[in-house]
Design an enzyme around this catalytic site. Structure first.
Site, PDB file in Angstrom:
ATOM      1  N   HIS A   1      21.347 -35.594 -61.460  1.00 43.35           N
ATOM      2  CA  HIS A   1      21.441 -37.147 -60.754  1.00 43.35           C
ATOM      3  C   HIS A   1      21.294 -38.042 -62.198  1.00 43.35           C
ATOM      4  O   HIS A   1      20.386 -37.562 -62.996  1.00 43.35           O
ATOM      5  CB  HIS A   1      19.940 -37.121 -59.816  1.00 43.35           C
TER       6      HIS A   1
ATOM      7  N   ASP B   1      15.679 -34.441 -67.418  1.00 44.83           N
ATOM      8  CA  ASP B   1      15.722 -34.717 -65.507  1.00 44.83           C
ATOM      9  C   ASP B   1      16.482 -36.606 -65.464  1.00 44.83           C
ATOM     10  O   ASP B   1      15.686 -37.183 -65.876  1.00 44.83           O
ATOM     11  CB  ASP B   1      14.008 -34.808 -65.393  1.00 44.83           C
TER      12      ASP B   1
ATOM     13  N   GLU C   1      17.236 -39.727 -57.073  1.00 42.16           N
ATOM     14  CA  GLU C   1      16.855 -38.460 -56.203  1.00 42.16           C
ATOM     15  C   GLU C   1      15.408 -38.742 -57.191  1.00 42.16           C
ATOM     16  O   GLU C   1      14.419 -37.849 -55.797  1.00 42.16           O
ATOM     17  CB  GLU C   1      17.779 -37.116 -57.323  1.00 42.16           C
ATOM     18  N   GLU C   2      15.041 -39.619 -57.870  1.00 37.08           N
ATOM     19  CA  GLU C   2      13.694 -39.380 -57.943  1.00 37.08           C
ATOM     20  C   GLU C   2      12.556 -39.676 -57.046  1.00 37.08           C
ATOM     21  O   GLU C   2      11.464 -39.495 -56.527  1.00 37.08           O
ATOM     22  CB  GLU C   2      13.379 -40.071 -59.385  1.00 37.08           C
TER      23      GLU C   2
ATOM     24  N   ASP D   1      19.251 -29.552 -61.846  1.00 37.49           N
ATOM     25  CA  ASP D   1      18.408 -30.427 -61.995  1.00 37.49           C
ATOM     26  C   ASP D   1      17.420 -29.470 -63.043  1.00 37.49           C
ATOM     27  O   ASP D   1      15.618 -29.731 -62.699  1.00 37.49           O
ATOM     28  CB  ASP D   1      18.282 -31.536 -60.850  1.00 37.49           C
TER      29      ASP D   1
ATOM     30  N   HIS E   1       8.574 -36.290 -66.485  1.00 34.32           N
ATOM     31  CA  HIS E   1       8.561 -37.144 -66.139  1.00 34.32           C
ATOM     32  C   HIS E   1       7.321 -37.955 -67.053  1.00 34.32           C
ATOM     33  O   HIS E   1       6.767 -38.451 -66.491  1.00 34.32           O
ATOM     34  CB  HIS E   1       7.729 -37.196 -64.312  1.00 34.32           C
TER      35      HIS E   1
HETATM   36 ZN   LIG Z   1      15.327 -34.290 -61.187  1.00 37.90          ZN
END
Ligand SMILES: [Zn+2]
Length: 456
Positions: A272, A284, A318-319, A345, A417
């Site tokens: 993603h 990510d 996605e997030e 991912d 994140h």
């Molecule tokens: Zn991810």
């Protein structure tokens, strides 16, 4: 006898009963070894993280990421490069801050959680209640923490797979539990294995029709400090979390390595392209974008493409959700053409295990695959793949078989994140191991006629 055997084997190859299409293991081995020396993935990741940076769906950077993706896929030689747009309600972060105001003033490091409502513009000042576990919050009676800010300080266990994260992540989705106890706001210890002070964000959600209270994440040291201070006496903090929602467009971008014999049979793979905002989305999931594109590129420059088409997809939301469902919606009339799907991912560290649909590795066309991957220290699991990644979950539920190449997540949740998700934490050697595994696996799968829907 040996000569007769060799002769008989040569004849068997000509018999129609032998699989009509089977990838050449020697080609897969060459792809694997070429990938281990190929700088393409790192170059893609360096370009995305430095030229685009953080790219939440709905942000101006997401539009620049879309244009970057089209240009990059085209430059890498993919065909049928196109953009699939979908609408989404996007949550975007504004100013945020937190401080201890009593007993002794000092700053806290906080990040709002995705989908959180804002505090009033002037913020909230209130006493904290620190709970060691999410279960302690769930067990608290209605109204127990009226007027307080609830902090859940439940630590996360470091594991090679995602199980430590799965066990801890529910604390991020608990603002409604805190609201039930009368709390004014909810803070969770970051869902992280790091002791760094940078908080880790992620999406939260509200249950039912109850009141929505602001929700954020504290860095691990700050959550521990609040627990320590609260054990000694009342602690008051000031919290200000601002954000806004916009009706936005998000984009999923895809490109093909067109199949040479059965191009209507498609293997879907990717990562993603959207990311959270504090870092630059390197692990990510810029890594998934880079790994899948670099692996497919190596296959695309072979003198003969595999029988089936390999479609590289950069999912666009996605997030904060939406790209998996949008992909199903856009392709539901042609799901039968997608023979297999998977997503990278979980960062950029070494892959340690392959999972395929049930029975796939027993097929003669794929029986060499475990031995091709073994030198990369990848085990081939007997357990069928159940989860191919968040963006292929919707098409999987609709009947598309999935594969999984499980990555070592031991380090992943130190950074994911958070502001530390940057290129600096990517190990180029492990990144190339991922490309090698995907290139060899995709080639063997795409140059076969295995029906992954058949099972057993
Ligand atoms: Zn991810």
């Amino acid at each position: 006898m040996i000569r007769f055997g060799a002769c008989a084997f040569g004849l068997v190859l000509l018999l129609p009963a032998f699989p009509a299409l089977a990838g050449d293991p020697a080609t897969a081995i060459r792809l694997r070894d070429q990938a281990l020396a190929d700088p393409t993935a790192y170059g893609i990741l360096e370009s995305l993280t430095s030229e685009i940076g953080p790219r939440p769906a709905g942000s101006p950077a997401a539009m620049r990421a879309r244009d970057w993706a089209v240009a990059k896929m085209t430059a890498l030689g993919f065909t049928n490069v196109h953009v699939e747009a979908f609408a989404k309600r996007a949550w975007l972060r504004d100013a945020e801050s937190a401080q201890i105001v009593a007993p002794t003033p000092q700053p806290l490091v906080v990040l709002g959680l995705g989908n959180s409502v804002s505090t009033p513009p002037q913020g909230i000042t209130a006493e904290v209640v620190v709970l060691k576990t999410l279960d302690a919050l769930k067990a608290a009676p209605d109204g127990a923490f009226k007027g307080k800010i609830v902090v859940v300080n439940q630590p996360m266990t470091r594991t090679q797979d995602e199980s430590g994260y799965s066990a801890a992540v529910a604390a991020r989705g608990a603002p409604s539990e805190a609201a039930r106890t009368g709390a004014l706001a909810y803070l969770t210890r970051s869902i992280s294995t790091s002791t760094a002070r940078a908080p880790h964000t992620g999406g939260t959600r509200y249950a039912g029709d109850g009141p929505k209270i602001p929700a954020g994440a504290l860095g691990v040291p700050d959550a521990d400090m609040l627990e320590h201070l609260a054990a000694q006496g009342p602690v008051r903090i000031h919290l200000n979390l601002q954000s806004h929602l916009v009706d936005a467009t998000a984009w999923t971008i895809s490109g093909d390595v067109t199949g040479s014999a059965t191009p209507d049979q498609i293997v879907v793979v990717g990562g993603h392209i959207d990311s959270w905002d504090p870092g630059t989305g390197a692990i990510d999931d810029g890594a998934g974008v880079a790994i899948s594109a670099a692996a497919a590129r190596l296959i695309g420059i072979l003198p003969r493409h595999p029988a089936r088409t390999i479609r590289v997809v950069f999912w666009g939301s996605e997030e904060t959700g939406g790209s998996g469902a949008a992909y199903l919606e856009a392709h539901k009339s042609e799901l039968g053409k997608i023979v297999l799907a998977g997503e990278s991912d979980l960062g950029s560290d070494n892959i340690y295990m392959l999972e395929m649909p049930e029975g796939a590795l027993d097929k003669p066309q794929l029986k060499e695959l475990p031995a091709i991957l073994a030198p990369l220290k990848i085990m081939s699991s007997k357990t069928p793949a159940r989860d191919g990644g968040a963006d292929v979950e919707a098409i999987h539920r609709a009947g598309v078989p999935v594969l999984a190449l499980h990555q070592d997540a031991s380090r992943y949740f130190d950074y994911h994140h958070s502001a530390d998700d940057t290129l600096a934490i990517v190990d180029p050697v492990q990144l190339r191991q991922n490309v090698a595994a995907w290139a060899a696996t995709l080639y063997m799968v795409a140059d076969s006629d295995v029906n992954f829907r058949a099972g057993k």
